[in-house]
Design an enzyme around this catalytic site. Sequence first.
Site, PDB file in Angstrom:
ATOM      1  NE  ARG A  89      -3.092   2.651   2.687  1.00 56.70           N
ATOM      2  CZ  ARG A  89      -3.142   3.415   3.770  1.00 56.70           C
ATOM      3  NH1 ARG A  89      -2.758   2.956   4.946  1.00 56.70           N
ATOM      4  NH2 ARG A  89      -3.600   4.644   3.688  1.00 56.70           N
ATOM      5  CG  HIS A 133      -1.050   8.929   3.404  1.00 54.75           C
ATOM      6  ND1 HIS A 133      -1.214   7.585   3.690  1.00 54.75           N
ATOM      7  CD2 HIS A 133      -0.577   9.484   4.546  1.00 54.75           C
ATOM      8  CE1 HIS A 133      -0.828   7.349   4.934  1.00 54.75           C
ATOM      9  NE2 HIS A 133      -0.431   8.497   5.479  1.00 54.75           N
ATOM     10  CD  GLU A 178      -4.537   7.577   9.751  1.00 60.79           C
ATOM     11  OE1 GLU A 178      -4.008   8.637  10.113  1.00 60.79           O
ATOM     12  OE2 GLU A 178      -4.095   6.467  10.068  1.00 60.79           O
ATOM     13  CG  ASN A 304      -5.077   3.389   8.713  1.00 59.71           C
ATOM     14  OD1 ASN A 304      -5.280   2.347   8.094  1.00 59.71           O
ATOM     15  ND2 ASN A 304      -4.770   4.528   8.122  1.00 59.71           N
ATOM     16  CE1 TYR A 306       0.511   2.791  13.487  1.00 57.82           C
ATOM     17  CE2 TYR A 306      -1.559   3.888  12.959  1.00 57.82           C
ATOM     18  CZ  TYR A 306      -0.339   3.375  12.560  1.00 57.82           C
ATOM     19  OH  TYR A 306       0.037   3.443  11.245  1.00 57.82           O
ATOM     20  CD  GLU A 363      -1.541   4.053   8.231  1.00 60.46           C
ATOM     21  OE1 GLU A 363      -1.315   4.494   9.380  1.00 60.46           O
ATOM     22  OE2 GLU A 363      -1.714   4.785   7.244  1.00 60.46           O
TER      23      GLU A 363
HETATM   24  O1  IFM Z   1       2.707   7.750   9.937  1.00 60.83           O
HETATM   25  C1  IFM Z   1       1.349   7.779  10.154  1.00 60.83           C
HETATM   26  C2  IFM Z   1       0.594   7.597   8.849  1.00 60.83           C
HETATM   27  O2  IFM Z   1       0.965   8.520   7.896  1.00 60.83           O
HETATM   28  C3  IFM Z   1      -0.882   7.718   9.082  1.00 60.83           C
HETATM   29  N1  IFM Z   1      -1.322   6.862  10.154  1.00 60.83           N
HETATM   30  C4  IFM Z   1      -0.574   6.869  11.383  1.00 60.83           C
HETATM   31  C5  IFM Z   1       0.911   6.711  11.119  1.00 60.83           C
HETATM   32  C6  IFM Z   1       1.692   6.733  12.439  1.00 60.83           C
HETATM   33  O3  IFM Z   1       1.483   7.923  13.103  1.00 60.83           O
END
Ligand code: IFM
Length: 455
Positions: A89, A133, A178, A304, A306, A363
């Site tokens: 991607r 992006h 995002e 995405n 985290y 992500e």
């Molecule tokens: O690096 C970023 C990415 O560009 C978008 N999503 C979160 C990642 C980590 O912060």
Amino acid sequence: MPANLNSTKRKKTNKGKRTPPFIWGAATSALQIEGAALADGKGLSIWDTFSARKGKIKDGTNPAKGSWHYERWREDVALMAKLGLAAYRFSISWPRVMPEGTGRVNQRGVDFYRRLVDQLLKKNIRPYVTLYHWDLPQILQDKGGWTNRDIVHWFSEYCAQVDKALGPLVDSYIVLNEPFVYTVLGYLLGVHAPGRRGFKNFFAAAHYSLLAQGAAARVLRSANRKARIGTTVSCTAAYPLRAVEKDMAAARRFDAFYNRMFVDPVVGRGYPAGEVPFLRKIERYIKDGDLPQIQFDFDFWGINTYTTKVVKANRLVPYLGFREISRGLPRTEMGWEIDPRGIYTLLKQFGSYPEIKELMITENGAAFADTVVAGRVHDRERIEYLREHIAMAEQARAGGVNLTGYFVWSLLDNFEWAEGYRPRFGIIYVDYVTGARILKDSALWYRDYIKANRK
Ligand code: IFM
């Protein structure tokens, strides 16, 4: 017009479309890795100009060199093949292919992506092309960028040009990356490019992003019948601190604002202003007929994610009425607590939407303070992070969620926006002085995991 007008619930399926085998991939974005900020006729992006402003990037750097991918792309594709990735991607830089934002196409920019896609296909790696992006052409920002309703046409024109150039070869698009993050950080808080602040900018940017997304997705669908068209959202699962109604309501508000604001209107449920009353202010930007235009029947949704949050109600906090509570869990270099439950919660939540046919983790990954020791990077914490998160994603899948792929963020160490180059997210280490690459232990672990779990 009420923000949740036009709410329609439909059961969607991907019947009749071929569902590909589970995809193990890795992700990057143009601005973060390419470098070559002005090479071959590229125009300036908002990040080129924003990073030139004093104090905007924590380590005082800029994306001019990135991870040298514009020069070393061939080597990067060879590394992907070595890892056995089924998909890659990446994003297209709008100012590289259309330096003036609209009109003229920069053939040398297009050729770069054409060569990249050709090489990926040669190595049997499927391209997942993100169209936006975060690197808006500066020239369009000078006209208001995402706060100008004309962006609906600018963005559709740009997407049509990308499809014209790559469409015959590309069968998977991701329209936006995002929108919550670039509208909140870039147009509400001003800590990301283009550095604008205030609710007026935010609501305009948010609403026009969704309108532009719908318009561009329709353009792509009519131009390229075989392409799978998706989009991605940033999501964070939030849990109430205590099992009391006010904390549970706080967690629902968190979810409505951070996770659902850019999903619900697209699937016909309207903006979640019921839970988050200040979202009603967006109505000022909604014209008759907009809400149906925002809706699009995406082939897949990319999540995405985290970290996770715990929230506690607090009436003194303006707008959202809660505080985030630290649990003292281990954190990544970004300061984000590590809690793999969140990926499972989100997949179950969005997997239960009847309007969503298919989910991908587009992500997931972590930044740690990697060091090179005798030519190796022993990133044990990243391996642990990936192992635990993938296990949770697999659990959701086993529980019936139609999850079709997982992309690690990121393939390469890269420019982490306002944080600069310090946080290293890659499974491949980049020496920013020489451009040299080193496969971290996590890359080797991922290679072995993919091999053992190819299905
Ligand atoms: O690096 C970023 C990415 O560009 C978008 N999503 C979160 C990642 C980590 O912060």
